[in-house]
Scaffold this active site. Structure first.
Site, PDB file in Angstrom:
ATOM      1  N   LYS A 181       0.848  -1.199   0.000  1.00  0.00           N
ATOM      2  CA  LYS A 181       0.000   0.000   0.000  1.00  0.00           C
ATOM      3  C   LYS A 181       0.882   1.246   0.000  1.00  0.00           C
ATOM      4  O   LYS A 181       1.525   1.563   0.989  1.00  0.00           O
ATOM      5  CB  LYS A 181      -0.882   0.034   1.256  1.00  0.00           C
ATOM      6  CG  LYS A 181      -1.905   1.174   1.189  1.00  0.00           C
ATOM      7  CD  LYS A 181      -2.559   1.442   2.526  1.00  0.00           C
ATOM      8  CE  LYS A 181      -1.793   2.434   3.358  1.00  0.00           C
ATOM      9  NZ  LYS A 181      -1.631   3.767   2.750  1.00  0.00           N
ATOM     10  N   GLU A 241      10.163   0.502  10.396  1.00  0.00           N
ATOM     11  CA  GLU A 241      11.203   1.523  10.160  1.00  0.00           C
ATOM     12  C   GLU A 241      10.532   2.866  10.418  1.00  0.00           C
ATOM     13  O   GLU A 241       9.682   3.295   9.634  1.00  0.00           O
ATOM     14  CB  GLU A 241      11.708   1.463   8.713  1.00  0.00           C
ATOM     15  CG  GLU A 241      12.486   0.210   8.370  1.00  0.00           C
ATOM     16  CD  GLU A 241      13.844   0.125   9.053  1.00  0.00           C
ATOM     17  OE1 GLU A 241      14.227   1.084   9.756  1.00  0.00           O
ATOM     18  OE2 GLU A 241      14.506  -0.906   8.892  1.00  0.00           O
ATOM     19  N   CYS A 253      14.155  10.270   6.738  1.00  0.00           N
ATOM     20  CA  CYS A 253      14.207   9.767   8.119  1.00  0.00           C
ATOM     21  C   CYS A 253      15.623   9.889   8.663  1.00  0.00           C
ATOM     22  O   CYS A 253      15.815  10.096   9.852  1.00  0.00           O
ATOM     23  CB  CYS A 253      13.710   8.328   8.179  1.00  0.00           C
ATOM     24  SG  CYS A 253      14.606   7.221   7.084  1.00  0.00           S
ATOM     25  N   GLU A 296      11.074  15.710  15.646  1.00  0.00           N
ATOM     26  CA  GLU A 296      11.494  15.401  14.272  1.00  0.00           C
ATOM     27  C   GLU A 296      10.857  16.450  13.350  1.00  0.00           C
ATOM     28  O   GLU A 296       9.638  16.465  13.170  1.00  0.00           O
ATOM     29  CB  GLU A 296      11.015  13.997  13.878  1.00  0.00           C
ATOM     30  CG  GLU A 296      11.469  13.596  12.492  1.00  0.00           C
ATOM     31  CD  GLU A 296      10.868  12.277  11.998  1.00  0.00           C
ATOM     32  OE1 GLU A 296       9.694  11.995  12.276  1.00  0.00           O
ATOM     33  OE2 GLU A 296      11.587  11.552  11.291  1.00  0.00           O
TER      34      GLU A 296
HETATM   35  P1  NAD Z   1       2.697   7.918   8.325  1.00  0.00           P
HETATM   36  O1  NAD Z   1       2.993   7.044   9.499  1.00  0.00           O
HETATM   37  O2  NAD Z   1       1.695   8.995   8.476  1.00  0.00           O
HETATM   38  O3  NAD Z   1       2.192   7.063   7.082  1.00  0.00           O
HETATM   39  C1  NAD Z   1       2.954   5.987   6.550  1.00  0.00           C
HETATM   40  C2  NAD Z   1       2.006   5.016   5.874  1.00  0.00           C
HETATM   41  O4  NAD Z   1       1.143   4.444   6.865  1.00  0.00           O
HETATM   42  C3  NAD Z   1       1.102   5.617   4.813  1.00  0.00           C
HETATM   43  O5  NAD Z   1       0.992   4.689   3.743  1.00  0.00           O
HETATM   44  C4  NAD Z   1      -0.232   5.753   5.539  1.00  0.00           C
HETATM   45  O6  NAD Z   1      -1.342   5.717   4.681  1.00  0.00           O
HETATM   46  C5  NAD Z   1      -0.223   4.530   6.445  1.00  0.00           C
HETATM   47  N1  NAD Z   1      -1.043   4.623   7.662  1.00  0.00           N
HETATM   48  C6  NAD Z   1      -1.525   5.738   8.270  1.00  0.00           C
HETATM   49  N2  NAD Z   1      -2.209   5.394   9.397  1.00  0.00           N
HETATM   50  C7  NAD Z   1      -2.138   4.039   9.494  1.00  0.00           C
HETATM   51  C8  NAD Z   1      -2.601   3.097  10.459  1.00  0.00           C
HETATM   52  N3  NAD Z   1      -3.286   3.469  11.542  1.00  0.00           N
HETATM   53  N4  NAD Z   1      -2.327   1.787  10.263  1.00  0.00           N
HETATM   54  C9  NAD Z   1      -1.611   1.377   9.184  1.00  0.00           C
HETATM   55  N5  NAD Z   1      -1.134   2.231   8.239  1.00  0.00           N
HETATM   56  C10 NAD Z   1      -1.390   3.551   8.400  1.00  0.00           C
HETATM   57  O7  NAD Z   1       4.118   8.469   7.858  1.00  0.00           O
HETATM   58  P2  NAD Z   1       4.414   9.531   6.711  1.00  0.00           P
HETATM   59  O8  NAD Z   1       3.989  10.876   7.227  1.00  0.00           O
HETATM   60  O9  NAD Z   1       3.868   9.023   5.429  1.00  0.00           O
HETATM   61  O10 NAD Z   1       6.013   9.468   6.621  1.00  0.00           O
HETATM   62  C11 NAD Z   1       6.871  10.241   7.389  1.00  0.00           C
HETATM   63  C12 NAD Z   1       7.450   9.439   8.542  1.00  0.00           C
HETATM   64  O11 NAD Z   1       8.094   8.268   8.038  1.00  0.00           O
HETATM   65  C13 NAD Z   1       8.528  10.182   9.297  1.00  0.00           C
HETATM   66  O12 NAD Z   1       8.349  10.017  10.687  1.00  0.00           O
HETATM   67  C14 NAD Z   1       9.825   9.489   8.858  1.00  0.00           C
HETATM   68  O13 NAD Z   1      10.890   9.613   9.750  1.00  0.00           O
HETATM   69  C15 NAD Z   1       9.366   8.095   8.666  1.00  0.00           C
HETATM   70  N6  NAD Z   1      10.277   7.354   7.774  1.00  0.00           N
HETATM   71  C16 NAD Z   1      11.093   6.391   8.317  1.00  0.00           C
HETATM   72  C17 NAD Z   1      12.003   5.708   7.511  1.00  0.00           C
HETATM   73  C18 NAD Z   1      12.904   4.633   8.069  1.00  0.00           C
HETATM   74  O14 NAD Z   1      13.462   3.865   7.283  1.00  0.00           O
HETATM   75  N7  NAD Z   1      13.082   4.536   9.366  1.00  0.00           N
HETATM   76  C19 NAD Z   1      12.064   6.010   6.153  1.00  0.00           C
HETATM   77  C20 NAD Z   1      11.227   6.993   5.628  1.00  0.00           C
HETATM   78  C21 NAD Z   1      10.327   7.656   6.462  1.00  0.00           C
END
Ligand code: NAD
Length: 475
Positions: free
Chosen positions: A169, A242, A276, A374
Site C-alpha cells: 500500500k 522503520e 528519516c 522530528e
Molecule cells: P505515516 O505514518 O503517516 O504514514 C505511513 C504510511 O502508513 C502511509 O501509507 C499511511 O497511509 C499509512 N497509515 C496511516 N495510518 C495508518 C494506520 N493506523 N495503520 C496502518 N497504516 C497507516 O508516515 P508519513 O507521514 O507518510 O512518513 C513520514 C514518517 O516516516 C517520518 O516520521 C519518517 O521519519 C518516517 N520514515 C522512516 C524511515 C525509516 O526507514 N526509518 C524512512 C522513511 C520515512
C-alpha cells in the site's frame, strides 16, 4: 483529463468503486487519480497473494531472482518517465528523483543476490540438525511519501526473494510512480505474487488486522508504527517497523569548515529535509562553530527553493499540506521564542505550493521544539558543544535512535564516538549511505527489526530446525 492509474491485483490492472486525487505539491494541481480501495479490494488482493504463495514458496531461488531482475530492468528502462512522474507527485528536484528511481533499480538487483544458506548445526553419529529459513507467507507492506519508490522496492524485493507474496500500500499522497511501475511489471511477475493497492489512511489498519496476512513491513512515523504493533498483536503477525528519527551530526574541531559545509548542508536539506536519516540536529565544536555555521549559511544562499521540475532547483516543496503546516508551526514556535536564525524564518504561506525557505538556526536550546522534535522539513539547527562526553550525552538524549554521523580527520576517534551513540547506523565523514548488504534499523522508538542485507531478508522468514535421529529405527 487527469490520468487514472490502476491497481495491480492478481496480475491485472484494476479499478475500485471510487477515486482519490493526487496533488503536485509545487503547483497544488491534481495530477492523477488512483483507486480508493476498501475491504472488498483488499480481500481480493489477499486471496490472490495467498493462492500465489502456495507455488511461489516452492520456486527455485534463481526463478525469484530473475523476476526481481526483470522488475529492476523495467524501472531502469523507463527511468526517464518515472523520475519526472516522481518529481511531480513528491516534489523532489529531478536529480534527486533520478537518484531514487535508478537507486531503487540498483538496490533491487543487488539484493537479488542475497541468500540465506541452510546451516548444519550438528552432524555426527547420533543426529543431524538442519537449520533452514522458510517464508513467513503473505506480507502487507505499508510505505510513506518521502521515498515512495525506494520504500516500495525495499518491501517487494525481500518479500519476493524469501518466497513470500505481498500486498503493498503506497501512501495516498504519492502512489502514482508506484502504480506506473505496477503496470510495467504486471506481466513480469506471476499473478498474485505482487499486488499493489491504494486507498486512504484507513486502508492501513485493514491490512494490519487482516486475518490472512502473516507479516507487516512498515515504514512511516513512530506514532503509526505503535498503532501497527498494537493491531498486529491480535494474531501475533511478524512485524518490521522503520520509523522516525532525530539524527545528530557531530562535527569535531579538526574538520575543515571549507570541506564539510556543503556536505553538512545536504545532510539536512536533501529532499527538503524529508528524510528519516537527515541530520536534524548538528553539533559543532565551539572552536570552529562561527566559521562553519557561516560557511553553511553562505552555501544555503546559493541554493534555490522551487518546483523540482524547474532547472536549477536544489530544494523542492514539502510534500503535503499537513506536513507543510507542521513545519511552519515549528518555525513559528522558534520565532516566538526569540531563537536566532542564520537563514529563513520569513516564510509566506499565501503563495502557491508548499515551499519553506531554507531555515538554519543559530545555537537554539536543546529543549526547543525545533530541536527536540522530528522536523521533517528544510530546517537545520546548529548547536555549539565543548567536549566529547557532553556532545555524546546530548546526541543520545532522544527517544529516537535511527542514525547519526561524526565528522573528523581522525577516523579512529570518530569510531570511538560512534560506538557510544545509541543508533542503528553511524556514518563517519558522510551521511545517508545505505548498503544493500548492511542491516538498517532503528534503536529505541525508531524501529523494530531491520531492513537490507541478510538481517533484513531474515525478517521475511521463520527459522525451521529439522532434526534427524540416526540409527534407531531400522535394525
Ligand atoms: P505515516 O505514518 O503517516 O504514514 C505511513 C504510511 O502508513 C502511509 O501509507 C499511511 O497511509 C499509512 N497509515 C496511516 N495510518 C495508518 C494506520 N493506523 N495503520 C496502518 N497504516 C497507516 O508516515 P508519513 O507521514 O507518510 O512518513 C513520514 C514518517 O516516516 C517520518 O516520521 C519518517 O521519519 C518516517 N520514515 C522512516 C524511515 C525509516 O526507514 N526509518 C524512512 C522513511 C520515512
Amino acid at each position: 483529463m487527469v490520468t487514472q492509474y490502476k491497481n495491480l491485483i492478481n496480475g491485472e490492472m484494476v479499478e475500485a468503486k471510487g477515486w482519490l486525487d493526487v496533488v503536485n505539491p509545487a503547483t497544488e494541481e491534481v495530477i492523477g487519480k488512483v483507486p480508493a480501495c476498501g475491504k472488498e479490494e483488499l480481500d481480493r488482493a489477499v486471496s490472490a497473494a495467498r493462492a500465489a504463495f502456495k507455488t511461489w514458496r516452492k520456486t527455485d531461488i534463481e526463478e525469484r531472482r530473475a523476476a526481481i531482475k526483470a522488475i529492476a530492468g523495467a524501472i531502469k528502462e523507463n527511468g526517464d518517465e518515472l523520475f519526472r512522474l516522481l518529481t511531480s507527485e513528491q516534489g523532489k528536484p529531478h536529480n534527486q528523483a533520478q537518484q531514487e528511481i535508478y537507486g531503487a533499480a540498483g538496490m533491487a538487483s543487488a539484493q537479488s543476490t542475497l541468500e540465506l544458506e541452510e546451516e548444519i548445526l550438528q552432524d555426527d553419529d547420533t543426529r543431524l540438525h538442519r537449520h533452514r529459513r522458510v517464508p513467513v507467507g503473505v506480507v502487507g507492506g505499508i510505505v510513506p511519501w518521502n521515498f515512495p519508490v525506494m520504500m516500495a522496492i525495499q518491501k517487494i524485493v525481500p518479500a519476493m526473494l524469501s518466497g513470500c507474496t505481498i500486498i503493498l500500500k503506497p501512501s495516498p499522497f504519492t502512489p502514482l510512480t508506484t502504480l506506473r511501475i505496477a503496470e510495467l511489471i504486471a506481466d513480469k511477475v506471476p499473478a498474485g505474487v505482487v499486488n499493489i493497492i491504494t486507498g486512504e489512511d484507513d486502508l492501513g489498519p485493514m491490512i494490519t488486522s487482516h486475518p490472512d496476512i502473516d507479516k507487516i513491513t512498515f515504514t512511516g512515523s513512530t506514532a503509526t508504527g505503535k498503532k501497527i504493533m498494537e493491531g498486529a498483536s491480535a494474531d501475533l503477525k511478524r512485524i518490521t517497523l522503520e520509523l522516525g528519527g532525530n539524527d545528530a551530526s557531530i562535527v569535531l574541531p579538526d574538520a575543515d569548515p571549507k570541506k564539510v559545509a556543503e556536505q553538512l548542508f545536504w545532510s539536512s536539506f536533501s529532499n527538503a529535509g524529508q528524510v528519516c536519516i537527515a541530520a536534524k540536529r548538528v553539533y559543532i565544536h565551539e572552536d570552529i562553530y562561527d566559521e562553519l555555521s557561516q560557511a553553511i549559511a553562505d552555501y544555503a544562499k546559493t541554493v534555490t527553493v522551487g518546483d523540482g521540475a524547474q532547472q536549477g532547483t536544489g530544494v523542492g516543496p514539502i510534500q503535503n499540506k499537513k506536513q507543510y503546516e507542521r513545519v511552519l508551526e515549528l518555525i513559528q514556535d522558534a520565532k516566538d521564542n526569540g531563537y536566532k536564525f542564520l537563514t529563513g524564518g520569513d516564510q509566506d504561506p499565501s503563495g502557491t505550493g508548499y515551499f519553506v525557505p531554507l531555515t538554519i538556526l543559530d545555537n537554539p536550546p536543546e529543549d526547543a521544539r525545533i530541536v527536540a522534535e522530528e522536523q521533517f522539513g528544510p530546517v537545520m539547527p546548529l548547536m555549539k558543544f565543548k567536549d566529547e562526553d557532553e556532545v555524546v550525552a546530548r546526541a543520545n538524549a532522544s527517544e529516537y535512535g535511527l542514525a547519526g554521523a561524526v565528522w573528523t580527520g581522525d577516523t579512529e576517534k570518530g569510531q570511538r564516538i560512534a560506538e557510544q551513540l545509541e543508533t542503528g547506523t553511524v556514518w563517519i565523514n558522510e551521511f545517508m549511505h545505505l548498503s544493500p548488504f548492511a542491516p538498517f534499523g532503528g534503536h529505541k522508538q525508531s524501529g523494530f527489526g531491520a531492513e537490507y542485507g541478510k538481517e533484513g531478508l531474515k525478517e521475511f522468514t521463520y527459522p525451521q530446525v529439522i532434526t534427524v535421529k540416526k540409527d534407531n529405527v531400522v535394525a
